[in-house]
Design a protein around this motif. Structure first.
Motif, PDB file in Angstrom:
ATOM      1  N   LEU A 131      28.869 -32.370   1.246  1.00  5.85           N
ATOM      2  CA  LEU A 131      29.605 -32.709   2.461  1.00  5.85           C
ATOM      3  C   LEU A 131      30.797 -33.614   2.202  1.00  5.85           C
ATOM      4  CD1 LEU A 131      26.589 -33.374   4.822  1.00  5.85           C
ATOM      5  CD2 LEU A 131      28.034 -31.350   4.711  1.00  5.85           C
ATOM      6  N   LYS A 132      30.923 -34.154   1.019  1.00  7.18           N
ATOM      7  CA  LYS A 132      31.970 -35.129   0.739  1.00  7.18           C
ATOM      8  C   LYS A 132      33.378 -34.552   0.949  1.00  7.18           C
ATOM      9  CE  LYS A 132      33.069 -38.667  -2.625  1.00  7.18           C
ATOM     10  NZ  LYS A 132      32.689 -39.260  -3.893  1.00  7.18           N
ATOM     11  N   LYS A 133      33.618 -33.363   0.445  1.00  6.62           N
ATOM     12  CA  LYS A 133      34.946 -32.755   0.531  1.00  6.62           C
ATOM     13  C   LYS A 133      35.336 -32.385   1.975  1.00  6.62           C
ATOM     14  CE  LYS A 133      37.770 -29.252  -1.740  1.00  6.62           C
ATOM     15  NZ  LYS A 133      37.771 -28.160  -2.710  1.00  6.62           N
ATOM     16  N   PRO A 134      34.492 -31.664   2.735  1.00  8.36           N
ATOM     17  CA  PRO A 134      34.896 -31.335   4.113  1.00  8.36           C
ATOM     18  C   PRO A 134      34.980 -32.556   5.011  1.00  8.36           C
ATOM     19  CG  PRO A 134      32.693 -30.498   3.659  1.00  8.36           C
ATOM     20  CD  PRO A 134      33.251 -30.988   2.364  1.00  8.36           C
ATOM     21  N   LEU A 135      34.080 -33.515   4.858  1.00  8.66           N
ATOM     22  CA  LEU A 135      34.154 -34.723   5.677  1.00  8.66           C
ATOM     23  C   LEU A 135      35.419 -35.511   5.369  1.00  8.66           C
ATOM     24  CD1 LEU A 135      30.488 -36.042   5.751  1.00  8.66           C
ATOM     25  CD2 LEU A 135      31.810 -35.146   7.668  1.00  8.66           C
ATOM     26  N   ASN A 136      35.755 -35.621   4.103  1.00  9.08           N
ATOM     27  CA  ASN A 136      36.964 -36.340   3.728  1.00  9.08           C
ATOM     28  C   ASN A 136      38.212 -35.625   4.245  1.00  9.08           C
ATOM     29  OD1 ASN A 136      38.178 -38.607   2.393  1.00  9.08           O
ATOM     30  ND2 ASN A 136      38.924 -37.155   0.867  1.00  9.08           N
ATOM     31  N   SER A 137      38.209 -34.299   4.241  1.00  8.94           N
ATOM     32  CA  SER A 137      39.355 -33.537   4.752  1.00  8.94           C
ATOM     33  C   SER A 137      39.586 -33.816   6.235  1.00  8.94           C
ATOM     34  CB  SER A 137      39.135 -32.042   4.542  1.00  8.94           C
ATOM     35  OG  SER A 137      39.051 -31.743   3.187  1.00  8.94           O
ATOM     36  N   ILE A 138      38.519 -33.798   7.020  1.00  7.14           N
ATOM     37  CA  ILE A 138      38.655 -34.070   8.452  1.00  7.14           C
ATOM     38  C   ILE A 138      39.019 -35.533   8.689  1.00  7.14           C
ATOM     39  CG2 ILE A 138      37.395 -34.198  10.636  1.00  7.14           C
ATOM     40  CD1 ILE A 138      36.077 -31.615   9.933  1.00  7.14           C
ATOM     41  N   VAL A 149      38.607 -44.480  13.204  1.00  2.00           N
ATOM     42  CA  VAL A 149      37.811 -43.443  12.550  1.00  2.00           C
ATOM     43  C   VAL A 149      37.234 -44.036  11.263  1.00  2.00           C
ATOM     44  CG1 VAL A 149      39.775 -42.443  11.304  1.00  2.00           C
ATOM     45  CG2 VAL A 149      37.790 -41.030  11.804  1.00  2.00           C
ATOM     46  N   SER A 150      35.985 -43.679  10.974  1.00  2.00           N
ATOM     47  CA  SER A 150      35.340 -44.146   9.750  1.00  2.00           C
ATOM     48  C   SER A 150      34.341 -43.101   9.272  1.00  2.00           C
ATOM     49  CB  SER A 150      34.643 -45.488   9.985  1.00  2.00           C
ATOM     50  OG  SER A 150      33.627 -45.349  10.955  1.00  2.00           O
ATOM     51  N   ILE A 151      34.007 -43.186   7.990  1.00  2.00           N
ATOM     52  CA  ILE A 151      32.999 -42.295   7.409  1.00  2.00           C
ATOM     53  C   ILE A 151      31.747 -43.114   7.143  1.00  2.00           C
ATOM     54  CG2 ILE A 151      32.365 -40.901   5.417  1.00  2.00           C
ATOM     55  CD1 ILE A 151      35.188 -40.029   5.121  1.00  2.00           C
ATOM     56  N   GLU A 152      30.616 -42.624   7.623  1.00  2.84           N
ATOM     57  CA  GLU A 152      29.312 -43.251   7.405  1.00  2.84           C
ATOM     58  C   GLU A 152      28.368 -42.175   6.879  1.00  2.84           C
ATOM     59  OE1 GLU A 152      28.305 -46.466   8.331  1.00  2.84           O
ATOM     60  OE2 GLU A 152      30.333 -46.992   8.934  1.00  2.84           O
ATOM     61  N   ASN A 153      27.728 -42.429   5.769  1.00  2.36           N
ATOM     62  CA  ASN A 153      26.754 -41.497   5.198  1.00  2.36           C
ATOM     63  C   ASN A 153      27.287 -40.072   5.186  1.00  2.36           C
ATOM     64  OD1 ASN A 153      24.931 -43.636   4.852  1.00  2.36           O
ATOM     65  ND2 ASN A 153      24.190 -43.381   6.933  1.00  2.36           N
ATOM     66  N   ASP A 154      26.725 -39.178   6.004  1.00  2.00           N
ATOM     67  CA  ASP A 154      27.149 -37.775   6.031  1.00  2.00           C
ATOM     68  C   ASP A 154      27.808 -37.400   7.351  1.00  2.00           C
ATOM     69  OD1 ASP A 154      26.244 -37.311   3.478  1.00  2.00           O
ATOM     70  OD2 ASP A 154      24.285 -36.599   4.125  1.00  2.00           O
ATOM     71  N   TYR A 155      28.502 -38.338   7.985  1.00  2.00           N
ATOM     72  CA  TYR A 155      29.193 -38.028   9.236  1.00  2.00           C
ATOM     73  C   TYR A 155      30.409 -38.933   9.421  1.00  2.00           C
ATOM     74  CZ  TYR A 155      26.199 -41.894  10.776  1.00  2.00           C
ATOM     75  OH  TYR A 155      25.542 -43.092  10.876  1.00  2.00           O
ATOM     76  N   ILE A 156      31.265 -38.531  10.330  1.00  2.00           N
ATOM     77  CA  ILE A 156      32.459 -39.284  10.693  1.00  2.00           C
ATOM     78  C   ILE A 156      32.238 -39.857  12.085  1.00  2.00           C
ATOM     79  CG2 ILE A 156      34.921 -39.106  11.245  1.00  2.00           C
ATOM     80  CD1 ILE A 156      35.063 -36.787   9.236  1.00  2.00           C
ATOM     81  N   ILE A 157      32.672 -41.085  12.283  1.00  2.00           N
ATOM     82  CA  ILE A 157      32.598 -41.707  13.603  1.00  2.00           C
ATOM     83  C   ILE A 157      34.021 -41.866  14.123  1.00  2.00           C
ATOM     84  CG2 ILE A 157      31.921 -43.718  14.942  1.00  2.00           C
ATOM     85  CD1 ILE A 157      29.799 -44.266  12.806  1.00  2.00           C
ATOM     86  N   LEU A 158      34.287 -41.265  15.273  1.00  2.00           N
ATOM     87  CA  LEU A 158      35.569 -41.375  15.955  1.00  2.00           C
ATOM     88  C   LEU A 158      35.345 -42.166  17.232  1.00  2.00           C
ATOM     89  CD1 LEU A 158      38.568 -40.508  16.255  1.00  2.00           C
ATOM     90  CD2 LEU A 158      37.738 -38.445  17.384  1.00  2.00           C
ATOM     91  N   SER A 159      35.988 -43.324  17.346  1.00  2.00           N
ATOM     92  CA  SER A 159      35.843 -44.184  18.529  1.00  2.00           C
ATOM     93  C   SER A 159      37.171 -44.256  19.259  1.00  2.00           C
ATOM     94  CB  SER A 159      35.409 -45.586  18.131  1.00  2.00           C
ATOM     95  OG  SER A 159      34.175 -45.563  17.480  1.00  2.00           O
TER      96      SER A 159
END
Length: 102
Positions: free
Chosen positions: A34-41, A61-71
Motif C-alpha cells: 500500500l505504500k506506493k498508492p497511498l503515497n501517490s494520493i 492531510v497525513s499518512i497513518e499506518n495504511d490510510y490517509i487522513i484528510l481533515s
C-alpha cells in the motif's frame, strides 16, 4: 459562528480483483503493497492543498499506518462544502486511475 468539520479516512482494499497489479506490487523492503498508492494520493492531495488559494477553509492531510487522513474545517458552509467536494473528487479520480478495469 458555526464551525464545520470533516475527517475522511482513505484506504485501499487490496483484495479487489480489478486493481492495477503492477502498481500494487510489493517491491519495497518492508513488503507493504500500500505504500506506493497511498503515497501517490497523499502527494496529489498535498499538492492541491498548497496550490489552491485559501477559501476560508483549513485542510490538512497525513499518512497513518495504511490510510490517509484528510481533515477539512471552515466557518462558511458554502466554502466548506465546495472544498470538501473538490477533495473528494480528487480522491475519486486518483482511486479510479489506480483501480483499472481489465
Amino acid at each position: 459562528m458555526e464551525n464545520f468539520k470533516a475527517k475522511i479516512f482513505i484506504y485501499f482494499d487490496t483484495d479487489h480483483n480489478n486493481h492495477n497489479t503492477r502498481f500494487f506490487q510489493s517491491n519495497n523492503d518492508d513488503g507493504n503493497i500500500l505504500k506506493k498508492p497511498l503515497n501517490s494520493i497523499f502527494v496529489a492531495i498535498k499538492g492541491d492543498i498548497q496550490s489552491t488559494p485559501d477559501f476560508d477553509t483549513h485542510v490538512t492531510v497525513s499518512i497513518e499506518n495504511d490510510y490517509i487522513i484528510l481533515s477539512i474545517s471552515g466557518n462558511n458552509i458554502s466554502k466548506f462544502r465546495a472544498s470538501l467536494l473538490s477533495f473528494l473528487r480528487l480522491v475519486d479520480l486518483a482511486y479510479s486511475v489506480l483501480y483499472i478495469d481489465k
